[in-house]
Write a protein that holds these residues in place. Structure first.
Motif, mmCIF file in Angstrom:
data_model
loop_
_atom_site.group_PDB
_atom_site.id
_atom_site.type_symbol
_atom_site.label_atom_id
_atom_site.label_comp_id
_atom_site.label_asym_id
_atom_site.label_seq_id
_atom_site.Cartn_x
_atom_site.Cartn_y
_atom_site.Cartn_z
ATOM 1 N N VAL A 140 7.340 -2.194 -11.378
ATOM 2 C CA VAL A 140 8.436 -1.253 -11.618
ATOM 3 C C VAL A 140 9.063 -0.843 -10.298
ATOM 4 O O VAL A 140 10.295 -0.779 -10.153
ATOM 5 C CB VAL A 140 7.932 0.000 -12.377
ATOM 6 N N LYS A 141 8.207 -0.570 -9.298
ATOM 7 C CA LYS A 141 8.695 -0.183 -7.977
ATOM 8 C C LYS A 141 9.495 -1.321 -7.341
ATOM 9 O O LYS A 141 10.588 -1.113 -6.804
ATOM 10 C CB LYS A 141 7.507 0.195 -7.088
ATOM 11 N N HIS A 142 8.938 -2.543 -7.399
ATOM 12 C CA HIS A 142 9.628 -3.689 -6.818
ATOM 13 C C HIS A 142 10.958 -3.945 -7.522
ATOM 14 O O HIS A 142 11.959 -4.277 -6.880
ATOM 15 C CB HIS A 142 8.737 -4.934 -6.900
ATOM 16 N N LEU A 154 0.838 -1.207 0.000
ATOM 17 C CA LEU A 154 0.000 0.000 0.000
ATOM 18 C C LEU A 154 0.869 1.252 0.000
ATOM 19 O O LEU A 154 0.605 2.206 -0.740
ATOM 20 C CB LEU A 154 -0.927 -0.004 1.224
ATOM 21 N N PHE A 155 1.919 1.255 0.818
ATOM 22 C CA PHE A 155 2.837 2.406 0.838
ATOM 23 C C PHE A 155 3.558 2.540 -0.501
ATOM 24 O O PHE A 155 3.794 3.646 -0.976
ATOM 25 C CB PHE A 155 3.853 2.251 1.974
ATOM 26 N N ASP A 156 3.898 1.390 -1.119
ATOM 27 C CA ASP A 156 4.579 1.420 -2.421
ATOM 28 C C ASP A 156 3.700 2.077 -3.482
ATOM 29 O O ASP A 156 4.189 2.859 -4.302
ATOM 30 C CB ASP A 156 4.939 0.003 -2.870
ATOM 31 N N PHE A 157 2.409 1.731 -3.469
ATOM 32 C CA PHE A 157 1.475 2.337 -4.426
ATOM 33 C C PHE A 157 1.495 3.864 -4.299
ATOM 34 O O PHE A 157 1.624 4.582 -5.291
ATOM 35 C CB PHE A 157 0.046 1.827 -4.185
ATOM 36 N N ASP A 160 5.743 9.653 -9.749
ATOM 37 C CA ASP A 160 5.736 9.307 -11.167
ATOM 38 C C ASP A 160 4.741 10.181 -11.929
ATOM 39 O O ASP A 160 3.546 10.219 -11.612
ATOM 40 C CB ASP A 160 5.359 7.830 -11.331
ATOM 41 N N GLU A 161 5.236 10.865 -12.943
ATOM 42 C CA GLU A 161 4.402 11.779 -13.726
ATOM 43 C C GLU A 161 3.277 11.060 -14.459
ATOM 44 O O GLU A 161 2.273 11.670 -14.815
ATOM 45 C CB GLU A 161 5.267 12.537 -14.741
ATOM 46 N N ARG A 162 3.455 9.751 -14.695
ATOM 47 C CA ARG A 162 2.409 9.001 -15.418
ATOM 48 C C ARG A 162 1.096 8.961 -14.653
ATOM 49 O O ARG A 162 0.030 8.740 -15.238
ATOM 50 C CB ARG A 162 2.878 7.555 -15.662
ATOM 51 N N TYR A 163 1.161 9.142 -13.347
ATOM 52 C CA TYR A 163 -0.020 8.965 -12.510
ATOM 53 C C TYR A 163 -0.546 10.285 -11.940
ATOM 54 O O TYR A 163 -1.242 10.294 -10.934
ATOM 55 C CB TYR A 163 0.299 7.985 -11.382
ATOM 56 N N LYS A 164 -0.211 11.381 -12.573
ATOM 57 C CA LYS A 164 -0.659 12.690 -12.093
ATOM 58 C C LYS A 164 -2.068 12.982 -12.613
ATOM 59 O O LYS A 164 -2.276 13.806 -13.501
ATOM 60 C CB LYS A 164 0.300 13.796 -12.558
ATOM 61 N N LYS A 165 -3.051 12.274 -12.079
ATOM 62 C CA LYS A 165 -4.439 12.558 -12.428
ATOM 63 C C LYS A 165 -5.303 12.471 -11.182
ATOM 64 O O LYS A 165 -4.874 11.957 -10.153
ATOM 65 C CB LYS A 165 -4.946 11.647 -13.533
ATOM 66 N N ASN A 166 -6.545 12.947 -11.295
ATOM 67 C CA ASN A 166 -7.380 13.135 -10.110
ATOM 68 C C ASN A 166 -7.678 11.837 -9.367
ATOM 69 O O ASN A 166 -7.540 11.756 -8.145
ATOM 70 C CB ASN A 166 -8.685 13.825 -10.504
#
Length: 653
Positions: free
Chosen positions: A392-394, A365-368, A375-381
């Motif tokens: 990718v994180k792992h 959960l903390f990794d998410f 990460d700029e890919r996830y900059k949405k509401n």
């Protein structure tokens, strides 16, 4: 004998226990093993005090009025509760030390049996007393007209011996794991043992002096104030459960395989806002946000992880529950927040993570959250867990581990990819390339670990390692015997940003006494763009010392003509992707031909990377390239194999 009974200490103990229960349940607690055992201790302690007061009162004033079976029930229940303290205390200590995590499952199960069996024997002795009373006297009896009578025999002492056994075991475990608990906690746990032993001895020596419950109540109050602290699980700024509490609660939910969802609320630009209006003001707004969340979703479902992130826990989630939660959050965050006439717009994003479908632990959960924050890919509401590539994180964590320990554990190795001279028609050297192995001996791709090394700063040690390994290799051989006239070494962006770069290189070179002319230092376009002033100073120092300098991967980055005009490069390396594109598209081929001609017209040397086919060789030579490098000649190989290639190349000529 009856007149010496004194339950004043029990009344004092009961008052302490009532106060303790009242304040304990005013606090928010995390349902951990530690808190559950502490709650049980307080409950049993209160029961003991009530039962001992009842027993004493019956013996003093109601000896002929209370039925015998009720007296037996009171005494057996009382002794069962009293003899539970030592085993509960042991379990409480083990939960503080987190013994379950330290022992194997089998070892922990044996410890559980070791604890349960003596306790079961103790209960058996207590409850056999009324059953065998007519034929055999056990530890105590209920005599008509007298009441409770202590029997001075072995059966009376056995429960105390068993309790002492638990205290000794607990004391030994505390000694073994003494480094894993704080000094204060160790003193308090030891104080419990001393005080309980002292109170039991007093109660055995002075009949009617009921001090044991009072001693345990006193220690429990101290435990409540010093160990069961609310500040350990509550965030001081927002008054929400903190990250530790979140970890404890979600770990329990995962262990029980419960379905739940986490909606994370991420507040952007809090550090920027803090620098604008001050940290104190920002904390007040965070408190407003927390109050809203606790009011809407209940305080025990809201967690503050840090100043940027809150978690809202949804148990037994449905799509309707999740969407309703998101609607409430979005509706509120569409408006500004006001504190003392200061109005502030907080920019928020939300992440929905359903568990255990998309997360298997609290660390997932903390990794998410950490991933979508950076990460700029996830900059949405609103973003859902299924849209996030957690692998990718792992993978990043996995690579970071090997990067951190790579040099110490000898996981790095320098490989060499031969370079072909068009003029001399032979291999004259190589490019030094870093390779990293994991614990299985498999190679981690440089395309994966180099960007991570640049982010973490490990690239500085890697760069120094490569340069020194090349110098060491050249110092152990006679380069002329192998026909080695050139070894290319890459300099990373991070290295080029260091003002001491030139001095470090010159220091290593002087130790191994390698001619500077044999080393070609490759600098990427990205490095040139990021640090022009520092880079220019370093390059001039290195060029003056005799090193050859080249612009690496030309065409992959900024492709700024100024770099070739203003920096002291002698060679330009054409990026392999530009070469491959030229043989896939006629227009790209014309562009490459023009590029090579332009570079040659500037009296610079051209090296083309990515040469894989004979047609590549012929076309690039026709364009005017001076050096060629790629799989057509050789893949990157270890040092000994490279030296053998050089020997073979020299012998052919």
């Amino acid at each position: 004998m009856l007149n010496v009974l004194n339950y004043d200490f029990d009344i004092a103990a009961l008052l302490i226990e009532i106060i303790l229960l009242f304040f304990y349940y005013q606090r928010r607690t995390v349902p951990s093993m530690q808190t559950r055992i502490f709650s049980l201790i307080v409950y049993i302690l209160t029961t003991c005090s009530v039962l001992e007061i009842s027993s004493s009162y019956c013996d003093l004033y109601l000896v002929d009025k209370v039925p015998i079976w009720i007296r037996w029930l009171i005494e057996c229940t009382y002794f069962s509760c009293v003899n539970s303290f030592s085993v509960l205390y042991a379990v409480y200590c083990f939960s503080l030390i987190e013994l379950k995590k330290k022992y194997s499952q089998r070892k922990y199960q044996l410890l559980q049996i070791f604890l349960i069996v003596p306790y079961a024997c103790c209960l058996l002795i207590i409850w056999l007393a009324p059953v065998l009373n007519d034929v055999y006297s056990m530890g105590f009896s209920i005599v008509k007209g007298v009441g409770y009578v202590r029997n001075h025999n072995i059966w009376f002492l056995i429960p105390y011996v068993i309790s002492a056994f638990y205290l000794v075991i607990t004391f030994l475990i505390l000694i073994i794991h003494r480094k894993e608990v704080s000094k204060t906690t160790k003193y308090l746990l030891s104080f419990y043992i001393i005080l309980v032993v002292a109170s039991v001895v007093l109660q055995l020596c002075f009949y009617g002096l009921f001090v044991q419950n009072f001693a345990i109540a006193l220690v429990s109050l101290v435990f409540y104030l010093c160990i069961q602290r609310q500040e350990d699980v509550i965030d001081g700024i927002t008054d929400c459960f903190n990250q530790f509490a979140f970890d404890q609660i979600t770990t329990r939910l995962f262990k029980r395989k419960n379905n739940f969802a986490c909606v994370s609320l991420i507040l952007d630009d809090t550090y920027f806002i803090a620098n604008t209006i001050g940290l104190t003001q920002v904390n007040k707004f965070l408190r407003l946000v927390a109050d809203f969340l606790k009011q809407e979703f209940s305080y025990h479902n809201v967690f503050n992880i840090n100043s940027e992130c809150f978690f809202i826990l949804i148990k037994n989630p449905t799509e309707e529950k999740i969407q309703k939660t998101l609607m409430k959050l979005q509706k509120r965050f569409d408006f500004s927040w006001t504190w003392n006439n200061v109005e502030l717009k907080l920019f928020s994003r939300f992440c929905v993570i359903e568990c255990p479908e998309y997360a298997k632990s609290s660390s997932d959960l903390f990794d998410f959250v950490n991933l979508i924050k950076d990460d700029e890919r996830y900059k949405k509401n609103v973003i859902y867990a299924e849209e996030i590539d957690l692998e990718v994180k792992h993978r990043t964590v996995y690579i970071e581990h090997y990067l951190r320990n790579g040099i110490v554990e000898n996981r790095f190795e320098v490989y060499y990819q031969p370079i072909f001279s068009v003029k001399e028609q032979k291999i004259i050297g190589a490019e030094a390339l870093i390779r990293l192995q994991d614990e299985d001996g498999s190679f981690i791709s440089p395309e994966d670990f180099i960007p991570i090394a640049e982010k973490t700063g490990t690239i500085l040690r890697i760069g120094e390692f490569v340069f020194e390994e090349v110098c060491k290799m050249l110092s152990l051989i006679n380069p002329e015997e192998y026909g080695i006239t050139k070894i290319d070494i890459n300099l990373s962006v991070a290295q080029c940003m260091q003002e001491i770069l030139a001095n470090q290189i010159l220091a290593i070179q002087s130790v191994y006494k390698i001619p500077a002319s044999i080393i070609n230092l490759e600098i990427t376009e990205t490095s040139a763009a990021h640090t022009p002033e520092i880079l220019l100073k370093n390059m001039r120092t290195l060029a003056d010392a005799g090193f050859e300098l080249s612009l690496d991967d030309y065409g992959s980055g900024y492709s700024n003509m100024n770099y070739m005009l203003n920096l002291p490069f002698k060679m330009i390396k054409i990026d392999k992707y530009i070469v491959w594109a030229a043989f896939a598209d006629p227009k790209a081929k014309k562009a490459l031909t023009a590029t090579v001609k332009m570079i040659k017209d500037m009296d610079l040397i051209v090296l083309a990377e990515g040469v894989e086919k004979k047609e590549h060789v012929e076309a690039l030579i026709e364009m005017g390239c001076d050096y060629l490098q790629g799989y057509y000649y050789s893949k990157p190989v270890p040092k000994n194999e490279f030296l053998q290639i050089m020997k073979n190349s020299k012998n052919k000529n």
